[in-house]
Design a protein around this motif. Structure first.
Motif, mmCIF file in Angstrom:
data_model
loop_
_atom_site.group_PDB
_atom_site.id
_atom_site.type_symbol
_atom_site.label_atom_id
_atom_site.label_comp_id
_atom_site.label_asym_id
_atom_site.label_seq_id
_atom_site.Cartn_x
_atom_site.Cartn_y
_atom_site.Cartn_z
ATOM 1 N N SER A 185 0.809 -1.218 0.000
ATOM 2 C CA SER A 185 0.000 0.000 0.000
ATOM 3 C C SER A 185 0.845 1.273 0.000
ATOM 4 O O SER A 185 2.028 1.275 0.372
ATOM 5 C CB SER A 185 -0.913 0.015 1.222
ATOM 6 O OG SER A 185 -0.142 0.209 2.404
ATOM 7 N N ARG A 186 0.213 2.344 -0.373
ATOM 8 C CA ARG A 186 0.850 3.676 -0.354
ATOM 9 C C ARG A 186 1.288 4.047 1.052
ATOM 10 O O ARG A 186 2.391 4.603 1.247
ATOM 11 C CB ARG A 186 -0.135 4.703 -0.911
ATOM 12 C CG ARG A 186 0.285 6.150 -0.798
ATOM 13 C CD ARG A 186 -0.778 7.046 -1.405
ATOM 14 N NE ARG A 186 -0.469 8.461 -1.301
ATOM 15 C CZ ARG A 186 -1.200 9.433 -1.844
ATOM 16 N NH1 ARG A 186 -2.301 9.121 -2.534
ATOM 17 N NH2 ARG A 186 -0.868 10.709 -1.700
ATOM 18 N N SER A 187 0.468 3.762 2.026
ATOM 19 C CA SER A 187 0.786 4.151 3.406
ATOM 20 C C SER A 187 2.021 3.412 3.915
ATOM 21 O O SER A 187 2.858 3.995 4.616
ATOM 22 C CB SER A 187 -0.409 3.892 4.328
ATOM 23 O OG SER A 187 -0.755 2.515 4.343
ATOM 24 N N SER A 198 5.082 4.952 2.116
ATOM 25 C CA SER A 198 5.343 6.294 2.643
ATOM 26 C C SER A 198 5.945 6.233 4.042
ATOM 27 O O SER A 198 6.882 6.987 4.366
ATOM 28 C CB SER A 198 4.042 7.103 2.661
ATOM 29 O OG SER A 198 4.288 8.441 3.012
ATOM 30 N N ALA A 199 5.451 5.336 4.868
ATOM 31 C CA ALA A 199 5.983 5.213 6.228
ATOM 32 C C ALA A 199 7.432 4.739 6.216
ATOM 33 O O ALA A 199 8.256 5.196 7.028
ATOM 34 C CB ALA A 199 5.117 4.255 7.043
ATOM 35 N N ASN A 218 1.085 2.306 -6.305
ATOM 36 C CA ASN A 218 1.122 3.074 -5.062
ATOM 37 C C ASN A 218 2.474 3.752 -4.832
ATOM 38 O O ASN A 218 2.610 4.560 -3.900
ATOM 39 C CB ASN A 218 0.808 2.168 -3.873
ATOM 40 C CG ASN A 218 -0.573 1.542 -3.972
ATOM 41 O OD1 ASN A 218 -1.537 2.227 -4.306
ATOM 42 N ND2 ASN A 218 -0.673 0.242 -3.706
ATOM 43 N N ALA A 233 3.344 7.700 -3.083
ATOM 44 C CA ALA A 233 4.148 7.702 -1.857
ATOM 45 C C ALA A 233 5.394 8.564 -2.034
ATOM 46 O O ALA A 233 5.831 9.245 -1.097
ATOM 47 C CB ALA A 233 4.531 6.274 -1.475
ATOM 48 N N ASP A 273 4.273 12.026 -1.596
ATOM 49 C CA ASP A 273 4.031 12.313 -0.181
ATOM 50 C C ASP A 273 5.305 12.766 0.520
ATOM 51 O O ASP A 273 5.253 13.534 1.488
ATOM 52 C CB ASP A 273 3.510 11.062 0.536
ATOM 53 C CG ASP A 273 2.124 10.646 0.065
ATOM 54 O OD1 ASP A 273 1.411 11.489 -0.522
ATOM 55 O OD2 ASP A 273 1.756 9.467 0.279
ATOM 56 N N ASN A 274 6.435 12.270 0.042
ATOM 57 C CA ASN A 274 7.709 12.507 0.731
ATOM 58 C C ASN A 274 8.676 13.367 -0.074
ATOM 59 O O ASN A 274 9.864 13.441 0.254
ATOM 60 C CB ASN A 274 8.362 11.172 1.069
ATOM 61 C CG ASN A 274 7.594 10.395 2.116
ATOM 62 O OD1 ASN A 274 7.776 10.603 3.315
ATOM 63 N ND2 ASN A 274 6.716 9.490 1.674
#
Length: 713
Positions: free
Chosen positions: A392-394, A397-398, A439, A443, A446-447
């Motif tokens: 997943s994207r989350s 990203s994490a 994804n 991500a 996002d960063n």
């Protein structure tokens, strides 16, 4: 107020334009010729012209290829070579490359047209590979010379070569001898003919004597200049790569659109983490996906504090910065398993300024499809509807953000816009995952990731992934799962020997693979075979103007420290070949990415015919499409003309100045002013075009200090 400032600026611009136009107006009767900065390459399909063309391609130098094998090719005549633009004589080519001194035959009208053109405009000619004889200023080889193999020979740059186009070399030009059963180089080594105006730039020993003869030299005759090359070569051979810059220096007379530097960067992946070890009995890597689940016992390899100390000392002694591609979660995992501290992390962070640091995700998960590792080879897991199940994207990203936060707490000097995912995952990988994880791009956004490492062996071209451009990296054949020499050779033998010799036999079926004639000795095979081979490959990339980084793993800096012999060989061989004015350029990931980006835009414009470049007297003008930066190599002291005043152009490298440049404020083209005329590389003036005497440029003296080089993102 704004109106008056603008009026003043326009008035100043008009005055500048009038001032620049004044010399042309004063000399309107016999204007200085316009020399288009483009090379004419006449090709017969041989390897020598192909090699020179490859060098021009690599540096982004405009050229026109005329293929002698095509019936529909243009005829070389006066109109093909020159014309008049706005009342000014124009030479359409600044130099000519021929496959030999006369590929057209005796009494050829085309050769006569070329000779007249070269004489009229002082255009140099390179004879890419020709037989030694009086017609090119050399005596026949049978008269005290030599014709035959130069495999393993050591040619040398002469004093004239060092003072001229080959001054970037230390002097030695070793010829490859990679196989005792294959002839790799053939040459005619000869002395200058009696009475010929010939200057030898590179010579080679004459077998059976203490004398030497020319293999590269300049022949001046009939108002013309020829660079006479009498050894055969191809674009991949080290001897050509060493001399290619000098050949282009000579043919462009030091005024070249395009640029080339020698690059070398090394990424060390998985720093702070551990790498699974190859099992010599199972012929797979327990803990990794090439072993079936439950097969074998993982035995991880991880650097120690002593290994980290050695890395910092080595880097300082070699003057070479490693890029540490790190997983902060690896340190946290070690502390959990060992009781609270991580001496390796303490040592590496104490020496943090000795390295560059690149985010490699927090704990190195696979970020593409969800892997099903119950089978070997693994496959992508599927959703209930049969579609591919992706990480997943989350999660992606994490992994990026958590590793960044870890670095900030550790005080690492990090650039947040650089990323290498574990195993380059998230990007497509064949055959299992033919497309990028959808994804991944969100991500990265996002960063604020702008530069993403990719695997050059499967994804060579730079491409866009969401907000990021990829930076392809060369994998070195120093295996991630080997900390000891014996493990490296055992796995190497498994991959590269036939099944009948105890190997996997993969080399017998895989494309672009070659089997070893017999298994390597586990004691000597690494030093005698792998190290020279990998060093030659790495050095070959550096000499080919290729900025892509190479990557190894932290395991290769641990235990037997098997990476260092390869790296030492590359750096030491390079230092023995090149002058101090021509250092290896060691860029960080973002600067490599920007270099590749700018090259792609420039090369597209050049191939589309959308770049115009020419020289009139001491002024060079280059116009490219909007947003495309210009690359050039010019004599030291060259200045860029702005609307108001001038500024220095480029940075010093290999005795010249080179770099990327765009038009100044309110300008639509780049205009450069060359330094005052001085003698040419051969030490004597070049004949001026018959229309008007114009200053001729030298190859400038070498610069003796290291300089930074890079491009902005």
């Amino acid at each position: 107020m704004r109106r008056s400032v603008r009026t003043a600026a326009l008035s100043t611009t008009s005055a500048l334009l009038l001032a620049l136009a004044a010399p042309a107006a004063q000399g309107a009767a016999t204007p200085a010729p316009r020399i288009d900065l483009r090379v004419l390459v006449v090709d017969d399909g041989g390897p020598a012209t192909a090699a020179i063309t490859d060098e021009l391609d690599g540096s982004g130098t405009p050229y026109t290829l005329l293929d002698l094998r095509r019936a529909d090719r243009p005829v070389i005549d006066a109109g093909f070579l020159a014309d008049t633009v706005a009342g000014r004589p124009r030479a359409k080519f600044q130099a000519v490359v021929l496959p030999n001194d006369n590929p057209f035959g005796a009494d050829s009208a085309e050769m006569a047209a070329l000779a007249s053109y070269e004489k009229s405009f002082a255009i140099p000619q390179v004879d890419a590979y020709t037989y030694a004889r009086p017609e090119v200023g050399l005596d026949y080889p049978v008269h005290g010379g030599y014709s035959g193999s130069l495999d393993g020979a050591r040619a040398e740059v002469t004093a004239a070569g060092k003072a001229g186009p080959f001054g970037y070399l230390d002097g030695s030009v070793p010829f490859e001898d990679n196989s005792p059963s294959v002839g790799e180089s053939y040459a005619h080594v000869a002395k200058p003919a009696a009475g010929a105006d010939f200057t030898t730039y590179v010579d080679a020993p004459l077998p059976g004597s203490q004398q030497r003869g020319s293999i590269v030299g300049e022949y001046r005759h009939d108002g013309r200049r020829e660079l006479v090359v009498t050894f055969v070569y191809n674009q991949h051979q080290q001897q050509f790569r060493l001399l290619a810059r000098g050949i282009v220096n000579w043919l462009t007379q030091g005024v070249q659109i395009g640029a080339a530097r020698n690059y070398f960067a090394v990424h060390v992946d998985d720093v702070f983490g551990a790498d699974d070890r190859w099992d010599s009995d199972l012929n797979c890597t327990p803990g990794d996906v090439d072993c079936a689940p439950g097969q074998g016992e993982p035995d991880p390899i991880r650097m120690t504090p002593a290994d980290a100390q050695y890395a910092a000392q080595w880097s300082a002694s070699k003057g070479f910065t490693l890029d540490m591609v790190y997983n902060g979660g690896g340190s946290e995992l070690f502390k959990e398993e060992s009781g609270g501290s991580d001496p390796l992390a303490q040592q590496l962070t104490a020496d943090k300024d000795a390295y560059r640091w690149v985010n490699h995700t927090y704990n190195h998960p696979f970020l593409g499809c969800v892997q099903d590792v119950t089978v070997v080879p693994w496959v992508c897991a599927k959703n209930a509807d049969g579609s591919t199940k992706y990480v997943s994207r989350s999660v992606i990203s994490a992994q990026i953000a958590d590793n960044r936060s870890w670095a900030q707490r550790a005080g690492l000097p990090l650039r947040n816009d650089e990323l290498v995912t574990g195993e380059h995952s998230g990007l497509r990988i064949l055959p299992q995952q033919p497309d990028d994880n959808p994804n991944l791009a969100p991500a990265l956004a996002d960063n604020a990731v702008a530069w993403l490492g990719s695997d050059n062996s499967r994804d060579r071209a730079q491409r866009r992934v969401g907000p990021a451009l990829t930076v392809p990296r060369y994998p070195m054949n120093v295996f991630y799962n080997a900390g000891r020499t014996a493990e490296q050779i055992d796995e190497y033998n498994w991959i590269y020997t036939r099944a009948a010799d105890g190997g996997s036999g993969i080399c017998e079926t895989a494309a672009n693979s070659t089997c070893l004639p017999e298994p390597l000795d586990t004691t000597t095979g690494y030093t005698d075979y792998v190290v020279p081979l990998e060093a030659r490959i790495g050095l070959g990339h550096a000499l080919a103007n290729d900025p892509r980084p190479h990557f190894i793993h932290q395991s290769n800096l641990a235990e037997d420290r098997i990476a260092y012999p390869v790296l030492n060989r590359v750096l030491d061989d390079y230092a023995a070949l090149y002058a101090e004015s021509t250092p290896l350029v060691n860029l960080r990931q973002r600067d490599i990415g920007a270099e590749l980006r700018d090259r792609a835009a420039w090369n597209t414009a050049v191939k589309a015919g959308r770049v115009t470049a020419y020289r009139i007297g001491d002024t060079v003008t280059v116009q490219a499409p909007g947003g495309v930066r210009v690359t050039a190599t010019m004599p030291a002291g060259t200045r860029q003309n702005l609307l108001l005043g001038t500024t220095g152009f480029g940075s010093a490298y290999a005795g010249a100045v080179s770099g990327w440049v765009g038009p100044g404020l309110l300008q639509d083209r780049v205009t450069l002013t060359l330094p005052a005329a001085v003698p040419t590389a051969a030490g004597s003036a070049v004949a001026a075009p018959v229309q008007e005497s114009a200053p001729k440029l030298p190859l400038p003296a070498g610069v003796r200090q290291r300089v930074p080089y890079g491009v902005t993102g």
